[in-house]
Design an enzyme around this catalytic site. Sequence first.
Site, PDB file in Angstrom:
ATOM      1  N   GLY A   1      -1.225  -1.494   3.893  1.00  0.00           N
ATOM      2  CA  GLY A   1      -0.840  -0.701   2.559  1.00  0.00           C
ATOM      3  C   GLY A   1       0.472  -0.752   2.541  1.00  0.00           C
TER       4      GLY A   1
ATOM      5  CD  GLN B   1       6.033   1.984   2.849  1.00  0.00           C
ATOM      6  OE1 GLN B   1       4.923   1.783   2.176  1.00  0.00           O
ATOM      7  NE2 GLN B   1       6.144   1.935   4.105  1.00  0.00           N
TER       8      GLN B   1
ATOM      9  CB  CYS C   1       5.037   3.931   8.863  1.00  0.00           C
ATOM     10  SG  CYS C   1       5.633   3.996   7.273  1.00  0.00           S
ATOM     11  CG  LEU C   2       4.383  -1.812   6.766  1.00  0.00           C
ATOM     12  CD1 LEU C   2       3.777  -2.656   5.618  1.00  0.00           C
ATOM     13  CD2 LEU C   2       4.315  -2.811   8.074  1.00  0.00           C
TER      14      LEU C   2
ATOM     15  CG  HIS D   1       0.372   6.125   5.655  1.00  0.00           C
ATOM     16  ND1 HIS D   1       0.470   6.277   7.101  1.00  0.00           N
ATOM     17  CD2 HIS D   1       1.186   5.342   5.011  1.00  0.00           C
ATOM     18  CE1 HIS D   1       1.843   5.573   7.177  1.00  0.00           C
ATOM     19  NE2 HIS D   1       2.202   5.285   5.940  1.00  0.00           N
ATOM     20  CD  GLU D   2       0.379   3.117   1.995  1.00  0.00           C
ATOM     21  OE1 GLU D   2       1.306   3.161   1.419  1.00  0.00           O
ATOM     22  OE2 GLU D   2       0.132   2.742   3.001  1.00  0.00           O
TER      23      GLU D   2
ATOM     24  CG  HIS E   1       4.810   6.163   2.073  1.00  0.00           C
ATOM     25  ND1 HIS E   1       6.125   6.354   2.660  1.00  0.00           N
ATOM     26  CD2 HIS E   1       4.187   5.226   2.781  1.00  0.00           C
ATOM     27  CE1 HIS E   1       5.819   5.690   3.827  1.00  0.00           C
ATOM     28  NE2 HIS E   1       4.659   4.992   4.069  1.00  0.00           N
TER      29      HIS E   1
END
Length: 171
Positions: A46, A51, A94-95, A136-137, A140
Amino acid sequence: MALREIIKLPDPRLRLVAEPVQEISDEIRSLVADMMETMYAAPGIGLAAIQVGVAQRVITLDLAKKDEPKNPQVVINPEILWTSEERATYEEGCLSIPEFYEEVERPAQVRVSYTDLDGNARDVEANGLLATCLQHEIDHLNGVLFIDHLSKLKRDRIIKKFTKAAKRAEE
Ligand code: K1U
Ligand code: ZN
């Protein structure tokens, strides 16, 4: 298409609340293409536009396993319509917080409305990893990171570690 840089903790842009997309313009289509390329290259399952430093309510996802065909999904202006009482725990990553994984408990099922890249209104009821990844997204998009669901002790420890690393990289 182009790879974009994924911003990392403690970059303050990760705390911005992203703006709704007003129109699916060429700029949004280009952003989505770049986000897909960036997500696959990372690799990740994702990615939220913030991000890559763009404060728009755009998410890319692909939860296909290695032996399955690609399943790219674009989620624009998502709204969580319903969450289950039942909760589920997943080990999240998480990236923007590389190489840190921790178990997070969230609602096990969610129903989410969104707009797809063709401008169609859609609705999805998700469970399992898709439910976790969507939450999660969407977090963000609201400036929330998965570490915010951990204890203050764990959160502060990881913020300190990434802040030190960022300072070292500046030197
Ligand atoms: O938003 C992000 O930072 C992407 C993140 C999404 C996510 C992972 C796990 C639980 C919830 C949300 C990632 O993709 S981290 C990398 C990852 O999980 C992964 C990478 C390659 C193969 C399989 C998983
Ligand atoms: Zn993340």
